[in-house]
Design a protein around this motif. Sequence first.
Motif, PDB file in Angstrom:
ATOM      1  N   ALA A  23       0.847  -1.190   0.000  1.00 34.52           N
ATOM      2  CA  ALA A  23       0.000   0.000   0.000  1.00 34.52           C
ATOM      3  C   ALA A  23       0.883   1.240   0.000  1.00 34.52           C
ATOM      4  O   ALA A  23       1.266   1.760   1.036  1.00 34.52           O
ATOM      5  CB  ALA A  23      -0.911  -0.004   1.223  1.00 34.52           C
ATOM      6  N   ARG A  24       1.232   1.665  -1.184  1.00 35.20           N
ATOM      7  CA  ARG A  24       2.049   2.863  -1.317  1.00 35.20           C
ATOM      8  C   ARG A  24       1.766   3.513  -2.666  1.00 35.20           C
ATOM      9  O   ARG A  24       1.151   2.899  -3.548  1.00 35.20           O
ATOM     10  CB  ARG A  24       3.547   2.543  -1.207  1.00 35.20           C
ATOM     11  CG  ARG A  24       4.110   1.757  -2.370  1.00 35.20           C
ATOM     12  CD  ARG A  24       5.607   1.518  -2.211  1.00 35.20           C
ATOM     13  NE  ARG A  24       6.168   0.893  -3.392  1.00 35.20           N
ATOM     14  CZ  ARG A  24       6.118  -0.399  -3.655  1.00 35.20           C
ATOM     15  NH1 ARG A  24       5.517  -1.223  -2.820  1.00 35.20           N
ATOM     16  NH2 ARG A  24       6.665  -0.881  -4.752  1.00 35.20           N
ATOM     17  N   GLN A  25       2.225   4.733  -2.840  1.00 38.77           N
ATOM     18  CA  GLN A  25       2.014   5.451  -4.090  1.00 38.77           C
ATOM     19  C   GLN A  25       3.302   6.142  -4.506  1.00 38.77           C
ATOM     20  O   GLN A  25       4.093   6.568  -3.659  1.00 38.77           O
ATOM     21  CB  GLN A  25       0.888   6.478  -3.928  1.00 38.77           C
ATOM     22  CG  GLN A  25      -0.466   5.849  -3.658  1.00 38.77           C
ATOM     23  CD  GLN A  25      -1.569   6.876  -3.472  1.00 38.77           C
ATOM     24  OE1 GLN A  25      -1.307   8.035  -3.144  1.00 38.77           O
ATOM     25  NE2 GLN A  25      -2.812   6.470  -3.686  1.00 38.77           N
ATOM     26  N   ILE A  26       3.486   6.250  -5.803  1.00 31.43           N
ATOM     27  CA  ILE A  26       4.636   6.961  -6.356  1.00 31.43           C
ATOM     28  C   ILE A  26       4.117   8.044  -7.284  1.00 31.43           C
ATOM     29  O   ILE A  26       3.333   7.774  -8.206  1.00 31.43           O
ATOM     30  CB  ILE A  26       5.577   6.009  -7.116  1.00 31.43           C
ATOM     31  CG1 ILE A  26       6.215   5.022  -6.129  1.00 31.43           C
ATOM     32  CG2 ILE A  26       6.660   6.804  -7.857  1.00 31.43           C
ATOM     33  CD1 ILE A  26       7.205   4.065  -6.759  1.00 31.43           C
ATOM     34  N   SER A  27       4.515   9.275  -7.029  1.00 32.42           N
ATOM     35  CA  SER A  27       4.107  10.420  -7.844  1.00 32.42           C
ATOM     36  C   SER A  27       5.312  10.991  -8.565  1.00 32.42           C
ATOM     37  O   SER A  27       6.424  11.019  -8.024  1.00 32.42           O
ATOM     38  CB  SER A  27       3.470  11.500  -6.968  1.00 32.42           C
ATOM     39  OG  SER A  27       2.326  11.012  -6.298  1.00 32.42           O
ATOM     40  N   VAL A  28       5.081  11.459  -9.779  1.00 29.42           N
ATOM     41  CA  VAL A  28       6.139  12.034 -10.602  1.00 29.42           C
ATOM     42  C   VAL A  28       5.668  13.381 -11.134  1.00 29.42           C
ATOM     43  O   VAL A  28       4.528  13.510 -11.597  1.00 29.42           O
ATOM     44  CB  VAL A  28       6.493  11.106 -11.783  1.00 29.42           C
ATOM     45  CG1 VAL A  28       7.585  11.738 -12.649  1.00 29.42           C
ATOM     46  CG2 VAL A  28       6.941   9.734 -11.284  1.00 29.42           C
ATOM     47  N   VAL A  29       6.532  14.384 -11.050  1.00 30.01           N
ATOM     48  CA  VAL A  29       6.248  15.704 -11.617  1.00 30.01           C
ATOM     49  C   VAL A  29       7.083  15.869 -12.878  1.00 30.01           C
ATOM     50  O   VAL A  29       8.320  15.745 -12.840  1.00 30.01           O
ATOM     51  CB  VAL A  29       6.578  16.828 -10.622  1.00 30.01           C
ATOM     52  CG1 VAL A  29       6.359  18.200 -11.269  1.00 30.01           C
ATOM     53  CG2 VAL A  29       5.725  16.696  -9.369  1.00 30.01           C
ATOM     54  N   THR A  30       6.404  16.118 -13.989  1.00 30.65           N
ATOM     55  CA  THR A  30       7.069  16.281 -15.279  1.00 30.65           C
ATOM     56  C   THR A  30       6.408  17.431 -16.041  1.00 30.65           C
ATOM     57  O   THR A  30       5.358  17.933 -15.636  1.00 30.65           O
ATOM     58  CB  THR A  30       6.950  15.006 -16.145  1.00 30.65           C
ATOM     59  OG1 THR A  30       5.558  14.750 -16.389  1.00 30.65           O
ATOM     60  CG2 THR A  30       7.556  13.797 -15.458  1.00 30.65           C
ATOM     61  N   THR A  31       7.007  17.786 -17.148  1.00 27.47           N
ATOM     62  CA  THR A  31       6.376  18.771 -18.026  1.00 27.47           C
ATOM     63  C   THR A  31       5.495  18.096 -19.062  1.00 27.47           C
ATOM     64  O   THR A  31       4.796  18.784 -19.812  1.00 27.47           O
ATOM     65  CB  THR A  31       7.445  19.614 -18.746  1.00 27.47           C
ATOM     66  OG1 THR A  31       8.324  18.748 -19.468  1.00 27.47           O
ATOM     67  CG2 THR A  31       8.247  20.435 -17.752  1.00 27.47           C
ATOM     68  N   ASN A  32       5.507  16.768 -19.120  1.00 26.61           N
ATOM     69  CA  ASN A  32       4.707  16.022 -20.089  1.00 26.61           C
ATOM     70  C   ASN A  32       3.920  14.944 -19.349  1.00 26.61           C
ATOM     71  O   ASN A  32       4.495  14.036 -18.760  1.00 26.61           O
ATOM     72  CB  ASN A  32       5.621  15.396 -21.148  1.00 26.61           C
ATOM     73  CG  ASN A  32       4.846  14.684 -22.248  1.00 26.61           C
ATOM     74  OD1 ASN A  32       4.188  13.676 -22.013  1.00 26.61           O
ATOM     75  ND2 ASN A  32       4.943  15.207 -23.465  1.00 26.61           N
ATOM     76  N   GLY A  33       2.596  15.048 -19.383  1.00 19.07           N
ATOM     77  CA  GLY A  33       1.761  14.121 -18.637  1.00 19.07           C
ATOM     78  C   GLY A  33       1.858  12.687 -19.107  1.00 19.07           C
ATOM     79  O   GLY A  33       1.799  11.755 -18.294  1.00 19.07           O
ATOM     80  N   ALA A  34       1.994  12.483 -20.420  1.00 22.35           N
ATOM     81  CA  ALA A  34       2.078  11.118 -20.952  1.00 22.35           C
ATOM     82  C   ALA A  34       3.337  10.426 -20.448  1.00 22.35           C
ATOM     83  O   ALA A  34       3.285   9.270 -19.994  1.00 22.35           O
ATOM     84  CB  ALA A  34       2.054  11.153 -22.476  1.00 22.35           C
ATOM     85  N   ILE A  35       4.454  11.125 -20.493  1.00 22.64           N
ATOM     86  CA  ILE A  35       5.710  10.553 -20.000  1.00 22.64           C
ATOM     87  C   ILE A  35       5.641  10.367 -18.489  1.00 22.64           C
ATOM     88  O   ILE A  35       6.115   9.361 -17.944  1.00 22.64           O
ATOM     89  CB  ILE A  35       6.904  11.445 -20.381  1.00 22.64           C
ATOM     90  CG1 ILE A  35       6.954  11.668 -21.896  1.00 22.64           C
ATOM     91  CG2 ILE A  35       8.212  10.825 -19.891  1.00 22.64           C
ATOM     92  CD1 ILE A  35       6.981  10.402 -22.718  1.00 22.64           C
ATOM     93  N   GLY A  36       5.031  11.317 -17.796  1.00 20.55           N
ATOM     94  CA  GLY A  36       4.891  11.201 -16.351  1.00 20.55           C
ATOM     95  C   GLY A  36       4.096   9.968 -15.954  1.00 20.55           C
ATOM     96  O   GLY A  36       4.459   9.264 -15.009  1.00 20.55           O
ATOM     97  N   GLU A  37       3.014   9.701 -16.674  1.00 15.03           N
ATOM     98  CA  GLU A  37       2.196   8.523 -16.374  1.00 15.03           C
ATOM     99  C   GLU A  37       2.995   7.239 -16.594  1.00 15.03           C
ATOM    100  O   GLU A  37       2.915   6.291 -15.803  1.00 15.03           O
ATOM    101  CB  GLU A  37       0.947   8.522 -17.257  1.00 15.03           C
ATOM    102  CG  GLU A  37      -0.185   7.668 -16.735  1.00 15.03           C
ATOM    103  CD  GLU A  37      -1.023   8.394 -15.691  1.00 15.03           C
ATOM    104  OE1 GLU A  37      -1.294   7.774 -14.636  1.00 15.03           O
ATOM    105  OE2 GLU A  37      -1.426   9.544 -15.923  1.00 15.03           O
ATOM    106  N   ILE A  38       3.771   7.212 -17.661  1.00 14.35           N
ATOM    107  CA  ILE A  38       4.632   6.062 -17.928  1.00 14.35           C
ATOM    108  C   ILE A  38       5.625   5.865 -16.787  1.00 14.35           C
ATOM    109  O   ILE A  38       5.817   4.755 -16.279  1.00 14.35           O
ATOM    110  CB  ILE A  38       5.369   6.236 -19.264  1.00 14.35           C
ATOM    111  CG1 ILE A  38       4.397   6.075 -20.433  1.00 14.35           C
ATOM    112  CG2 ILE A  38       6.532   5.241 -19.398  1.00 14.35           C
ATOM    113  CD1 ILE A  38       4.991   6.426 -21.792  1.00 14.35           C
ATOM    114  N   LEU A  39       6.270   6.954 -16.368  1.00 21.78           N
ATOM    115  CA  LEU A  39       7.308   6.857 -15.337  1.00 21.78           C
ATOM    116  C   LEU A  39       6.738   6.461 -13.981  1.00 21.78           C
ATOM    117  O   LEU A  39       7.338   5.650 -13.270  1.00 21.78           O
ATOM    118  CB  LEU A  39       8.060   8.182 -15.227  1.00 21.78           C
ATOM    119  CG  LEU A  39       8.928   8.565 -16.425  1.00 21.78           C
ATOM    120  CD1 LEU A  39       9.622   9.887 -16.173  1.00 21.78           C
ATOM    121  CD2 LEU A  39       9.952   7.478 -16.732  1.00 21.78           C
TER     122      LEU A  39
END
Length: 265
Positions: free
Chosen positions: A218-234
């Motif tokens: 039970a954990r989450q990983i968040s990524v901040v990017t300038t591109n949402g598609a790449i962020g979702e992948i990462l």
Amino acid sequence: MYKLSHEGSGLLYAWFLSMHTRVDIILYSKKTEGELLFVVNYIYDALCRLEKMANFYNPASELAYVNRTAFVSPVVLSEELYSMIDLCLEYNGKTLGCFDITVHSENYNQNTIQSVHLSAEDHSIYFSRPGVAVNLSGFLKGYALETIKSILNECVIENALINMGNSSVLALGNHPVGTGWKVNNILLHNECLTTSGNDSPERRHIVSPRDGKLVEGARQISVVTTNGAIGEILSTALFAADGEQRKALMGIYAHCRVYISTVLY
């Protein structure tokens, strides 16, 4: 809901359901209420189009047709679906195999993705073995953020916050009373925040490319990017990765901000 400020700018809040989630929209602009509502409807129509095209669970979608027939003979794809699948295949290699759109295939293994063949000449797709299935669920909402960003740029909306189910967020420009937009204590300015993970031990949905099993924890990983598609992948790849892979990926994508949190339940 629309509110006009004394400075002549208007703040519009709207929400609707799309892509199996709630989409909340805040637009801050000098445009009229009618003009801002037009933008909201434009976004709604775009998300409906994406869902009709790439929803893995809708038997009437273009993607579902591909999954049923691409082993029998090559299927010519729409230009947009072709580019989406092509990008996902590219990032399978760029994420050390941790992002894999074929994990829901029958008899899946780490080489299953090699059975997906794209032809740049005629924009077709072919599966070289039966049982292969492409699932874009770990990518589609991030791609939707980029689609929405294009709409906002086209409509000259400089300040906006788009929240898709609290897991995929686009922040453009500034909040009416501050710089950027604060989401979960993370300040975003012309950036996307994408989150992957399990919010409880029972609600698991991300499959590990290592063994084809649901990722525990039970954990989450968040990524901040300038591109949402790449962020979702990462974010998907980082959640599915083991410890060594995650460390390597965070080194490769050190220009992105990564937040790892344990979910309390």
